[in-house]
Write an enzyme that holds these catalytic residues in place. Sequence first.
Site, PDB file in Angstrom:
ATOM      1  N   SER A 140       6.886  -1.224  10.072  1.00 37.61           N
ATOM      2  CA  SER A 140       6.836  -2.100   9.078  1.00 37.61           C
ATOM      3  C   SER A 140       8.247  -2.710   8.635  1.00 37.61           C
ATOM      4  O   SER A 140       8.846  -1.912   8.673  1.00 37.61           O
ATOM      5  CB  SER A 140       5.863  -2.174   7.741  1.00 37.61           C
ATOM      6  OG  SER A 140       6.134  -2.936   6.882  1.00 37.61           O
ATOM      7  N   TYR A 153       4.765   4.069   0.762  1.00 37.53           N
ATOM      8  CA  TYR A 153       4.392   3.248   1.877  1.00 37.53           C
ATOM      9  C   TYR A 153       5.743   3.080   2.618  1.00 37.53           C
ATOM     10  O   TYR A 153       5.878   3.143   3.815  1.00 37.53           O
ATOM     11  CB  TYR A 153       3.533   1.875   1.591  1.00 37.53           C
ATOM     12  CG  TYR A 153       3.338   1.152   2.896  1.00 37.53           C
ATOM     13  CD1 TYR A 153       3.998  -0.060   3.190  1.00 37.53           C
ATOM     14  CD2 TYR A 153       2.183   1.360   3.569  1.00 37.53           C
ATOM     15  CE1 TYR A 153       3.629  -0.980   4.326  1.00 37.53           C
ATOM     16  CE2 TYR A 153       1.812   0.700   4.712  1.00 37.53           C
ATOM     17  CZ  TYR A 153       2.661  -0.268   5.094  1.00 37.53           C
ATOM     18  OH  TYR A 153       2.187  -1.241   6.330  1.00 37.53           O
TER      19      TYR A 153
END
Lengths: 247, 429
Positions: A140, A153
Site C-alpha cells: 500500500s 497498518y
Amino acid sequence: MKGTVLIVGATSGIGRALAVRLAASGAGLVLAGRNTDELERTASDCRLRFGVPVAIQAFEARNFAQHGHFYESCERAAPEGLDGVILCIGYLGPTDEGPFDDGEAARTLDVNFVGCVSVLERAARAMAARRHGFLCVVSSVAGDRIRRGRFLYGVAKAALNRFAEAQRAALAGTGVRVLLVKPGPVDTRMTYGLPGMALMASPEQVAGDIHRALRAGETIVYTPWFWRWIMALIKMVPEPIFRRLRL
Amino acid sequence: MAATARVLAEGGQGSYLARGLGRAYGDAALNEGAGVVSFELLDRLLEFDPADGSLLCEGGTSLSRILEVFVPRGWFLPVTPGTQHVTVAGAVASDVHGKNHHRDGSFSAFVTGLELLTGTGELLDCSRTKAPEAFWATVGGMGLTGFIRSVRLRLRPIESAWMRVDVRRARDLDATLEALEAADRSATYSVAWIDGTAAGPSLGRSIVTYGEHALADQLPPRLRHQPLAAPARRARTVPHSFPGWLLNRASVGLFNRAYWSRHPERDGQIVDYPSFFYPLDVLHAWHRLYGRRGFVQYQAVFPPLAVREGVTALLETSRDAGRTAYLGVLKHFGPAGEGLLSFPLEGATLALDFPHRGRDFAAFARRLDEIVARHGGRVYLAKDAFLSAATFAAMYPGADRFRQVRQGLDPQGLFSSSLGRRLGLVESP
C-alpha cells in the site's frame, strides 16, 4: 499468461478482480482464502467463462502452523508447480483512538506482515529450486510515509515493503522475480463507507495494472500510476512539517 | 448471504431493495429514503450443463455477460428484452418479454428455479414444483418478495450468431395488425416499428420485421467458417450536452417519413444478433438525445378485441394533447403466464416514447392510463412512473393474492420500493 498462479486472499476485491483477469489471459488458478464458499463461486465463474482449471484452498493468515501444509497443497494442485504467487491479504482495523488494544495490534501486524512473510518465504524456496516463477506482494502507499490514524497498518506495510526488497535481493540470479504493488485507496470491502477516501481506484483498474506489471517484469508498481509522484512529494516533506500537516 | 440477512434483520435503513443495472424507466429500482442493495458483485456463473443448456448463475449476472460467454458456444437467451444490460434477477422480477412472446412466452417460461432470500432470513429454493406460490409471486414481483440470489434458466441452442430478417411496410394500423397476425403463424420473432408522427389515414403506419436465428447453411459463404462469431460493434456515446431541441416533432416526423418511404421490403437479409435484438444499445446513453428533460416510456397491453381501438385512442390522444410520440413499438403477445403481477396478457402491446416536455406530464399519463383501463388492458410496471394505486388495482387482479403471499415471505416489511409504495403493494412506513 501461462501456467498456474496462486492468489492468496482471493475473496478480496483486488484478489477477485485479479482472478478474472488472469483467467481471461489463460492462466490456471489456485484461489486461497477463508470463505471457501465464496472462493468456489469465483472459481466456477472463471472455469465457465474462460475454460481454465481452478482449484481452491482454505487459508487463514494467522494460523501459522498450517502454512507449510497449505503451501504444499497449493503446489500439488498445480499440474507443473506454481508459476507465481500473489498475496492480496490485508486487515484495516479501527482508528487509533482509545486505549491500546493488543488484539487489534497483533491482528494488524499478523495479517499485513507476519502471515505474508510466512507464505512468501515458502514460495520463494520452492520457486528458487525450480529456478522459475514470480512473487507479487500487494502492499500500500500507506507504507511509504506513515500517517496518523491507523499507523500500525502503515508500519506493517512499510515492513512488508522492506521484506519484498530483501527477498528480491536474496533471489537474485535464481530466476524468481519479485513485484511489489503499492495501491492507493481501492473501492473494496476494506474501505467501503470510510470517510476521507480520495482518488479511489476500482479493483479492476488495480488488477489491470498488476497484470501489466507482471508481464513487463517490473519490480515496483504504484497503482494508479500517479501515486508514485504523490508519495514522492509526500516523502520529501521534512519531518517537523509533516507532523504538523495532520495528513 | 448470511451477512446480507444480518443487515436486513438489523434494519438500520427501514427497508431494502435489490438493484441490478437500474434500467427500469420509472421508480421500480428506487427505494426513496431507505436502503438499496447493489447486486453488482453477485454476477458469477455457477453451473452449466451443455446437454440441455441449463445455466445456474447469481442474480446480478447481466444478460450481456451470458451472451458474451455462451453465443460463441452455440447458445442464446430464449427470451430477451430490448436491452442486454439488465440482470437475470431483474429480468425475473419484471418478467421481461421479447419479440417472441406470441411463440415462446416471457422470460420466466425458461426459468426452472430461483433462490430467494426472504424477510425471515431464509434462503428459499423456489420453482414450479417447490414453493410455487413464492415462485409465481417473485416472477414479475418487482423485487418485493425478497432478494433473488440465483436463477436457473434454460438457454436455447443456435447454429449461428446471425439472424435472417424479412421486412414489410404497412401503410396504416390495419395493415400493421394484419402483418403481425401473419407473423404469429410463421415467424419466431416479429415487431412493428410504428411512425408515431403519422396521422389521419396513415395512423399506425409501420415497418414490420420478422426474424429467425439463421442456420449455418443460410449464411453467406464468408460467414460460414465461423458462424458463431458476432462482429464487434463499436458502441458510441451521446454526449451529456446533446441539444435536445434537435429532436422535435417536425424533425422526427421528417425522419420517420423518409425512413418509411426509403425502407424497401426485403427478404432473407442476414443481420448480426445485436443489431436485431438491441438496436438501441449501440448508442450508449441514447436517452441523452432527448436533452436535459429526458423522456418517458409508456407501455401497455390490450386484449385482442380492443387492440385496434386502444392503439388508435392512445396515438390520437397523444397527438391531441400536443404530445406526439416519436416512436412506437407494437408486438403481439400470446397467453398470459402465471406470475401474479406479470405484465403480458394475450393481445398486443404498444410502447411509446414521449419527450418529457411541458407541464404536468403526470396528468397526461393518467389520461392514457384511463384509456388502457377502459379497454381492459394494463400498463407495464418496469416502465411505469405514474400509475395510481386505484388504477393499478383495476389493472392487476393478482395484486390481492400477491400481497397475501408477500406477507408470508416478508412479515416485517423488510423489502420495499418506491414503486411498491406508490402502487399500494407494500405498506408505507
